[in-house]
Design a protein around this motif. Structure first.
Motif, PDB file in Angstrom:
ATOM      1  N   ILE A  84       0.832  -1.201   0.000  1.00  3.71           N
ATOM      2  CA  ILE A  84       0.000   0.000   0.000  1.00  3.71           C
ATOM      3  C   ILE A  84       0.867   1.252   0.000  1.00  3.71           C
ATOM      4  O   ILE A  84       0.637   2.189  -0.786  1.00  3.71           O
ATOM      5  N   ALA A  85       1.873   1.302   0.868  1.00  4.93           N
ATOM      6  CA  ALA A  85       2.775   2.457   0.906  1.00  4.93           C
ATOM      7  C   ALA A  85       3.491   2.628  -0.427  1.00  4.93           C
ATOM      8  O   ALA A  85       3.670   3.751  -0.919  1.00  4.93           O
ATOM      9  N   ASN A  86       3.869   1.529  -1.020  1.00  2.00           N
ATOM     10  CA  ASN A  86       4.595   1.542  -2.281  1.00  2.00           C
ATOM     11  C   ASN A  86       3.780   2.155  -3.409  1.00  2.00           C
ATOM     12  O   ASN A  86       4.236   3.043  -4.136  1.00  2.00           O
ATOM     13  N   VAL A  87       2.540   1.683  -3.571  1.00  2.00           N
ATOM     14  CA  VAL A  87       1.725   2.162  -4.703  1.00  2.00           C
ATOM     15  C   VAL A  87       1.260   3.602  -4.497  1.00  2.00           C
ATOM     16  O   VAL A  87       0.931   4.286  -5.473  1.00  2.00           O
ATOM     17  N   ILE A  88       1.219   4.082  -3.258  1.00  2.00           N
ATOM     18  CA  ILE A  88       0.878   5.481  -3.030  1.00  2.00           C
ATOM     19  C   ILE A  88       2.022   6.392  -3.480  1.00  2.00           C
ATOM     20  O   ILE A  88       1.802   7.451  -4.081  1.00  2.00           O
ATOM     21  N   VAL A  89       3.252   5.979  -3.222  1.00  2.00           N
ATOM     22  CA  VAL A  89       4.413   6.821  -3.530  1.00  2.00           C
ATOM     23  C   VAL A  89       4.764   6.790  -5.015  1.00  2.00           C
ATOM     24  O   VAL A  89       5.223   7.801  -5.571  1.00  2.00           O
ATOM     25  N   ILE A  90       4.548   5.668  -5.692  1.00  2.00           N
ATOM     26  CA  ILE A  90       4.968   5.527  -7.099  1.00  2.00           C
ATOM     27  C   ILE A  90       4.469   6.672  -7.978  1.00  2.00           C
ATOM     28  O   ILE A  90       5.263   7.304  -8.687  1.00  2.00           O
ATOM     29  N   PRO A  91       3.164   7.006  -7.986  1.00  2.00           N
ATOM     30  CA  PRO A  91       2.737   8.104  -8.870  1.00  2.00           C
ATOM     31  C   PRO A  91       3.209   9.477  -8.417  1.00  2.00           C
ATOM     32  O   PRO A  91       3.194  10.429  -9.201  1.00  2.00           O
ATOM     33  N   MET A  92       3.626   9.610  -7.156  1.00  2.00           N
ATOM     34  CA  MET A  92       4.127  10.886  -6.648  1.00  2.00           C
ATOM     35  C   MET A  92       5.612  11.076  -6.930  1.00  2.00           C
ATOM     36  O   MET A  92       6.144  12.174  -6.722  1.00  2.00           O
ATOM     37  N   SER A  93       6.275  10.032  -7.390  1.00  2.00           N
ATOM     38  CA  SER A  93       7.734  10.059  -7.465  1.00  2.00           C
ATOM     39  C   SER A  93       8.251  11.146  -8.409  1.00  2.00           C
ATOM     40  O   SER A  93       9.304  11.732  -8.165  1.00  2.00           O
ATOM     41  N   GLY A  94       7.519  11.415  -9.495  1.00  2.00           N
ATOM     42  CA  GLY A  94       7.956  12.470 -10.407  1.00  2.00           C
ATOM     43  C   GLY A  94       7.948  13.837  -9.738  1.00  2.00           C
ATOM     44  O   GLY A  94       8.899  14.617  -9.856  1.00  2.00           O
ATOM     45  N   TRP A  95       6.869  14.133  -8.997  1.00  2.00           N
ATOM     46  CA  TRP A  95       6.770  15.403  -8.275  1.00  2.00           C
ATOM     47  C   TRP A  95       7.813  15.483  -7.172  1.00  2.00           C
ATOM     48  O   TRP A  95       8.467  16.515  -6.993  1.00  2.00           O
ATOM     49  N   LEU A  96       7.978  14.399  -6.420  1.00  2.00           N
ATOM     50  CA  LEU A  96       8.950  14.391  -5.329  1.00  2.00           C
ATOM     51  C   LEU A  96      10.374  14.548  -5.856  1.00  2.00           C
ATOM     52  O   LEU A  96      11.201  15.225  -5.242  1.00  2.00           O
ATOM     53  N   SER A  97      10.642  13.921  -6.995  1.00  2.00           N
ATOM     54  CA  SER A  97      11.969  14.033  -7.603  1.00  2.00           C
ATOM     55  C   SER A  97      12.268  15.477  -7.987  1.00  2.00           C
ATOM     56  O   SER A  97      13.376  15.974  -7.788  1.00  2.00           O
ATOM     57  N   ALA A  98      11.265  16.159  -8.531  1.00  2.00           N
ATOM     58  CA  ALA A  98      11.458  17.555  -8.910  1.00  2.00           C
ATOM     59  C   ALA A  98      11.552  18.456  -7.681  1.00  2.00           C
ATOM     60  O   ALA A  98      12.312  19.425  -7.667  1.00  2.00           O
TER      61      ALA A  98
END
Length: 545
Positions: free
Chosen positions: A86-100
């Motif tokens: 659950i934690a994993n799939v929540i972060v995956i789509p946010m990774s682009g924003w977090l990376s920036a």
């Protein structure tokens, strides 16, 4: 908005035409060849991604040991897997924003170190809920290791060689879930369950050092000036509820349970609200606007079908081998390994020739090859041995190798370089959710098909069936020869016959599951007609038709 590279370096390099600014290390070698460290970057980010994928499945074989050591029930211990996913799939789509927002190098390195730290505390946990807590933290750290790694590889290689980078990454994506249970079984049998977490520590530290040394921030990425708090909350509730429902649905008999129904309604409402909110927000945490690209929209849809078929078949094959054929986890791994190697070699070939291959053709060939392998697996019986699985799994490996790299490259062909992180995030999210859906569906259908087939077989086995009577008599005589009295021997014979019927019913059920996996992948092929091109982005920055 100034880009991260401009903030940190005070300038933006020239890079190669059509690729974007040069963000490689400022050494003399890097200036002469901005892609000098491409293979080191590929090894670093792929190693990190493999650690994340292995940890998705490696825990399953250690669950009985954890239950005994921590005094937990099966329902309680399942949170060790559920919390992580659950934690994993929540972060995956946010990774682009977090990376920036944080900078790609800091975010990726920090995520690896968070993954490593939580892995250590998972192994050192002395209580169930302590272990679950650190598994959730581990899932948060692991969420970056797929999408950010993949988008990093798109820029680490020159455009004409991007297929090679994606092939290296693809091998990790395909092999990781496959070797997880086998590696976990070996570690648990040889050492103890905490070592399935401790093994991440040295490998993760190595990956973090390599990422910090060789990976640089993407100069094209712009940091958001505000944090989309509502978007993050809606994402967590929507995707978290969906994943929770998929993980627990079979246990609670799906929509016969009010709890599962509430999860489904919550998930649907939150995801709809998330999409509406993100499309109206200037700086969204997930940029759904990239799905205006017909290439990407088609690619992520087919990726969900790929995840469903691939993870579904990966889930049922070890169950088939271990429950019906008595294979150990290690034996199962040795059977699966040749297919994984075939996939790796195929990806290497396809990656090297990605500029010349049209994904519409390679994906089609791969999908029908996958269907062929599933058809061959559906013909297996209780008498099948390891040799009977060799060619079906080789064909499956080659088929997946023909699909993964071309599908990824063609899906990203229309995107601008600054959109790659968001595009790969959505691509990996849909594949991951498709995989979760596939496992949930296949687990449900396996039980239902088995019950159905057993009922059908049982109607043909009765007290007046000569073959059934003969079989029971032979079994009873065998038990009597071992010292049982006639009445006990007769009962044991009937139990033995029932187990044989159940085993045959299971074989028939697995046969249907294999065929269904292949049909699902082939049924999605008409989606490829929506693509403008089947080729990867060209060196000039445009698409080839």
């Amino acid at each position: 908005m100034a880009t991260l590279a401009e903030r940190e370096l005070g300038t933006v390099g020239t890079g190669r035409p059509g690729v974007g600014p040069d963000t490689r290390p400022s050494t003399s070698d890097a200036h002469s060849d901005p892609y000098a460290n491409k293979y080191l970057i590929a090894i670093a980010v792929t190693l990190a991604a493999v650690l994340e994928l292995v940890d998705t499945s490696i825990v399953n074989v250690a669950i009985p040991h954890m239950m005994g050591n921590l005094g937990a029930t099966l329902d309680e211990i399942s949170w060790v897997s559920t919390g992580y996913i659950i934690a994993n799939v929540i972060v995956i789509p946010m990774s682009g924003w977090l990376s920036a927002y944080f900078g790609r190098r800091r975010y990726l390195t920090g995520s690896i170190l968070l993954f490593v730290l939580s892995s250590f505390f998972c192994g050192a946990a002395t209580s169930l809920w302590g272990l679950v807590l650190w598994r959730v933290v581990q899932g948060i750290g692991g969420g970056a290791l797929l999408s950010t790694a993949q988008s990093t590889l798109f820029e680490a290689f020159p455009i004409e060689e991007r297929g090679i980078g994606q092939a290296i990454f693809g091998v990790g994506v395909m092999v990781g879930p496959t070797i997880g249970p086998t590696l976990g079984g070996y570690i648990v049998d040889t050492f103890s369950w905490p070592w399935i977490f401790y093994i991440n520590v040295p490998l993760g530290i190595l990956a973090a050092l390599m990422v910090w040394t060789y990976v640089r921030n993407a100069a094209h990425q712009e940091r958001a000036e505000s944090i989309d708090v509502l978007g993050i909350l809606l994402l967590a509730v929507g995707v978290g509820s969906l994943q929770w429902m998929l993980e627990r649905g079979e246990r609670y008999d799906w929509f016969e349970s009010r709890f599962v129904t509430v999860l489904a309604i919550t998930s649907a409402a939150s995801i709809i609200a998330l999409i509406w909110h993100e499309l109206r927000t200037p700086e969204p945490v997930i940029n759904f606007r990239v799905l205006k690209s017909r290439q990407l929209a088609t690619g992520v849809t087919y990726a969900s079908l790929l995840g469903l078929a691939l993870y579904g078949s990966i889930f049922v094959l070890p169950v088939f081998l271990q429950s019906l054929h008595g294979f150990t986890a290690w034996q199962t791994g040795k059977v699966i390994l040749p297919g994984a190697l075939a996939s790796a070699f195929t990806m290497a070939f396809v990656g090297r020739n990605s500029q010349r291959l049209d994904a519409r053709y390679t994906v089609t060939i791969g999908a029908f090859g996958f269907l062929l392998s599933m058809w061959m697996l559906s013909k297996l019986t209780l008498d099948a041995g390891a040799g009977d699985l060799f060619w079906p799994l080789i064909i499956r490996g080659v088929a997946l190798g023909l699909i993964f790299v071309p599908l990824t490259n063609a899906s990203m062909a229309e995107l601008e370089v600054r959109q790659l992180a968001q595009g790969t995030g959505l691509f990996n999210l849909t594949r991951q959710l498709g995989g979760s859906l596939g496992i949930a569906i296949m687990a449900t259908l396996l039980q239902r098909y088995t019950r159905f087939e057993k009922a059908v077989l049982s109607t043909n086995v009765g007290a007046y069936d000569p073959e059934a009577v003969t079989r029971v008599t032979m079994l009873a005589r065998g038990f009597m020869a071992r010292g049982m009295d006639a009445l006990t021997a007769q009962k044991q014979a009937l139990f033995a016959l029932d187990r044989q019927i159940a085993a045959q019913a299971s074989v028939l059920a697995f046969s249907k599951i294999y065929l269904l996996s292949g049909i699902i992948l082939v049924s999605g092929l008409p989606l490829l007609l929506f693509w403008k091109t089947g080729r990867a982005r060209q060196a000039g920055g445009g698409m080839a038709h």
